[in-house]
Design a protein around this motif. Structure first.
Motif, PDB file in Angstrom:
ATOM      1  N   ASP A  62       4.711  -4.613  -8.099  1.00 12.00           N
ATOM      2  CA  ASP A  62       3.812  -5.578  -8.031  1.00 12.00           C
ATOM      3  C   ASP A  62       3.170  -6.036  -6.670  1.00 12.00           C
ATOM      4  N   VAL A  63       3.279  -5.254  -5.690  1.00 17.06           N
ATOM      5  CA  VAL A  63       2.618  -5.592  -4.451  1.00 17.06           C
ATOM      6  C   VAL A  63       1.744  -4.464  -4.041  1.00 17.06           C
ATOM      7  N   LEU A  64       0.538  -4.947  -3.779  1.00 17.73           N
ATOM      8  CA  LEU A  64      -0.441  -4.105  -3.349  1.00 17.73           C
ATOM      9  C   LEU A  64      -0.602  -4.080  -1.868  1.00 17.73           C
ATOM     10  N   VAL A  65      -1.417  -3.170  -1.068  1.00 18.28           N
ATOM     11  CA  VAL A  65      -1.401  -3.082   0.045  1.00 18.28           C
ATOM     12  C   VAL A  65      -3.047  -2.861   0.430  1.00 18.28           C
ATOM     13  N   ALA A  66      -3.207  -3.755   1.648  1.00 17.60           N
ATOM     14  CA  ALA A  66      -4.992  -3.682   1.904  1.00 17.60           C
ATOM     15  C   ALA A  66      -4.998  -3.500   3.357  1.00 17.60           C
ATOM     16  N   VAL A  67      -6.001  -2.899   3.954  1.00 17.07           N
ATOM     17  CA  VAL A  67      -6.479  -2.655   5.260  1.00 17.07           C
ATOM     18  C   VAL A  67      -7.674  -3.039   5.574  1.00 17.07           C
ATOM     19  N   GLU A  68      -8.151  -3.408   6.646  1.00 18.20           N
ATOM     20  CA  GLU A  68      -9.433  -4.023   6.973  1.00 18.20           C
ATOM     21  C   GLU A  68     -10.294  -2.947   7.369  1.00 18.20           C
TER      22      GLU A  68
ATOM     23  N   VAL B  16       6.726   4.741   5.360  1.00 18.49           N
ATOM     24  CA  VAL B  16       5.988   5.368   4.034  1.00 18.49           C
ATOM     25  C   VAL B  16       6.758   6.332   3.295  1.00 18.49           C
ATOM     26  N   SER B  17       7.329   6.252   2.439  1.00 13.01           N
ATOM     27  CA  SER B  17       8.076   7.336   1.828  1.00 13.01           C
ATOM     28  C   SER B  17       7.297   7.758   0.537  1.00 13.01           C
ATOM     29  N   LYS B  18       6.720   9.173   0.400  1.00 12.59           N
ATOM     30  CA  LYS B  18       6.206   9.643  -0.790  1.00 12.59           C
ATOM     31  C   LYS B  18       7.089  10.312  -1.708  1.00 12.59           C
ATOM     32  N   GLY B  19       6.935   9.969  -2.967  1.00 16.84           N
ATOM     33  CA  GLY B  19       7.821  10.424  -4.125  1.00 16.84           C
ATOM     34  C   GLY B  19       6.700  11.528  -4.874  1.00 16.84           C
ATOM     35  N   ALA B  20       6.896  11.908  -5.792  1.00 14.56           N
ATOM     36  CA  ALA B  20       6.223  12.828  -6.678  1.00 14.56           C
ATOM     37  C   ALA B  20       4.707  12.369  -6.730  1.00 14.56           C
ATOM     38  N   THR B  21       4.634  11.160  -7.312  1.00 13.54           N
ATOM     39  CA  THR B  21       3.638  10.677  -7.566  1.00 13.54           C
ATOM     40  C   THR B  21       3.354   9.118  -6.962  1.00 13.54           C
ATOM     41  N   THR B  22       4.523   8.623  -6.817  1.00  8.13           N
ATOM     42  CA  THR B  22       4.681   7.088  -6.284  1.00  8.13           C
ATOM     43  C   THR B  22       5.079   7.153  -4.829  1.00  8.13           C
ATOM     44  N   ALA B  23       4.655   6.214  -4.084  1.00  3.16           N
ATOM     45  CA  ALA B  23       5.041   6.094  -2.711  1.00  3.16           C
ATOM     46  C   ALA B  23       5.747   4.742  -2.649  1.00  3.16           C
ATOM     47  N   ALA B  41      -1.822   8.568  -3.771  1.00  2.54           N
ATOM     48  CA  ALA B  41      -3.329   8.515  -3.744  1.00  2.54           C
ATOM     49  C   ALA B  41      -3.850   7.293  -3.037  1.00  2.54           C
ATOM     50  N   ALA B  42      -3.265   6.162  -2.850  1.00  4.97           N
ATOM     51  CA  ALA B  42      -3.637   4.987  -2.268  1.00  4.97           C
ATOM     52  C   ALA B  42      -3.110   5.107  -0.760  1.00  4.97           C
ATOM     53  N   VAL B  43      -1.947   5.606  -0.605  1.00  4.68           N
ATOM     54  CA  VAL B  43      -1.414   5.786   0.983  1.00  4.68           C
ATOM     55  C   VAL B  43      -2.629   6.572   1.400  1.00  4.68           C
ATOM     56  N   ASP B  44      -3.062   7.822   0.807  1.00  3.64           N
ATOM     57  CA  ASP B  44      -4.119   8.671   1.711  1.00  3.64           C
ATOM     58  C   ASP B  44      -5.129   7.976   1.859  1.00  3.64           C
TER      59      ASP B  44
ATOM     60  N   LYS F   2      -9.771  -2.919   2.267  1.00  2.00           N
ATOM     61  CA  LYS F   2      -9.816  -1.723   1.339  1.00  2.00           C
ATOM     62  C   LYS F   2      -8.430  -1.950   0.528  1.00  2.00           C
ATOM     63  N   ILE F   3      -8.272  -2.020  -0.565  1.00  2.00           N
ATOM     64  CA  ILE F   3      -7.316  -2.299  -1.246  1.00  2.00           C
ATOM     65  C   ILE F   3      -6.516  -0.966  -2.046  1.00  2.00           C
ATOM     66  N   SER F   4      -5.213  -1.031  -2.126  1.00  2.00           N
ATOM     67  CA  SER F   4      -4.660   0.149  -2.802  1.00  2.00           C
ATOM     68  C   SER F   4      -4.721   0.152  -4.055  1.00  2.00           C
ATOM     69  N   ALA F   5      -5.089  -0.775  -4.868  1.00  2.00           N
ATOM     70  CA  ALA F   5      -5.421  -0.646  -6.237  1.00  2.00           C
ATOM     71  C   ALA F   5      -6.481   0.472  -6.746  1.00  2.00           C
ATOM     72  N   ARG F   6      -5.893   1.219  -7.754  1.00  2.00           N
ATOM     73  CA  ARG F   6      -6.624   2.357  -8.248  1.00  2.00           C
ATOM     74  C   ARG F   6      -7.552   2.079  -9.013  1.00  2.00           C
TER      75      ARG F   6
END
Lengths: 68, 68, 68, 68, 68, 68
Positions: A62-68, B16-23, B41-44, F2-6
């Motif tokens: 349930d946690v999103l991450v954002a950057v500026e 940051v730890s990436k899995g198969a689809t989820t980090a 994808a969001a991490v990238d 910029k937010i991680s939500a897809r």
């Protein structure tokens, strides 16, 4: 009880506002405030009121991450 | 972009730890660590890596409260 | 720890399947099976394995209702 | 309609409490009660009322696990 | 089955990527693409594959709003 | 920010209904309407009102998929 949620942040309740069915509870977790929207029934069950120690519990998905 | 989420806590990415689809991304928000489970994808897209400033963003309705 | 979630259903773990970062845990809550998708780290922390007593915990705002 | 949610538990509605915009619906799923917090509009659309058969539907990623 | 979720948007699956336990499914809902992160088991149950008609279903309490 | 939500779908606010603590906001995202349930405080902070451009933001793990 020990729970799977990765995020369990300790703090102090600073504000409780009840609505018709849903309450907003603010918890100070060391300088930053977290707002939780929970049921009025939960507020009563846990005896939440300003000054009370409490944890905010948040599932990692349930946690999103954002950057500026 | 300004977002409706009540909780936007500033911190620094520590892991940051990436899995198969989820980090899993850990962010230090002033002493407490918050873990976020987001897509690879969001991490990238956000260029998340240790040392980078970031916000954890959490909707109030996703926060639980617990007491001891 | 006492938690605000309205739904805390007692049961027994029947299956644990770990993925790369995310595990699926099945809990039998009296005849019906509930599947939880939690982090591998949480599985280890709680020592979840088939046969272990456990609660599934679900926030009321995460429950949908359907009718036929 | 067939839905991806892993958890679709059959039961009977036992209580419906409407608030200003949000309602709390209790469903008995074979002895255990599940509370759902849904919109008043959804209550009307589905014709939810005590005695009506209904499913509670919960995405696996919204389920936490706890142990004592 | 009729479900309480306020958001049920009709579209066509454009991509399915399975991970170890979690899959990402992309659905084109009339020009905009929605990504769903669901279990591999759900992908199999629903027979999701590119070209198949599908709905994305989202609870109103899981939607955030942002402005520029 | 910029937010991680897809899922970040652009649209126009068509309706805002405030309750005691929670508001329902409808956004037209190109023909389909998405309803968001957010706090009244968030409505005020973002200045949401009919006619205003806005994004609906949804984490991939909060999206279900259904087929007929």
């Amino acid at each position: 009880m020990k729970i799977s949620a990765r995020n369990q942040l300790k703090g102090v309740v600073t504000e409780v506002s009840k609505g018709a069915t849903t309450a907003h509870v603010k918890v100070d977790i060391g300088g930053q405030i977290v707002t939780a929207s929970i049921t009025n029934a939960a507020v009563d069950d846990l005896g939440l009121e300003p000054g009370k120690s409490a944890y905010v519990v948040i599932k990692a998905s349930d946690v999103l991450v954002a950057v500026e």
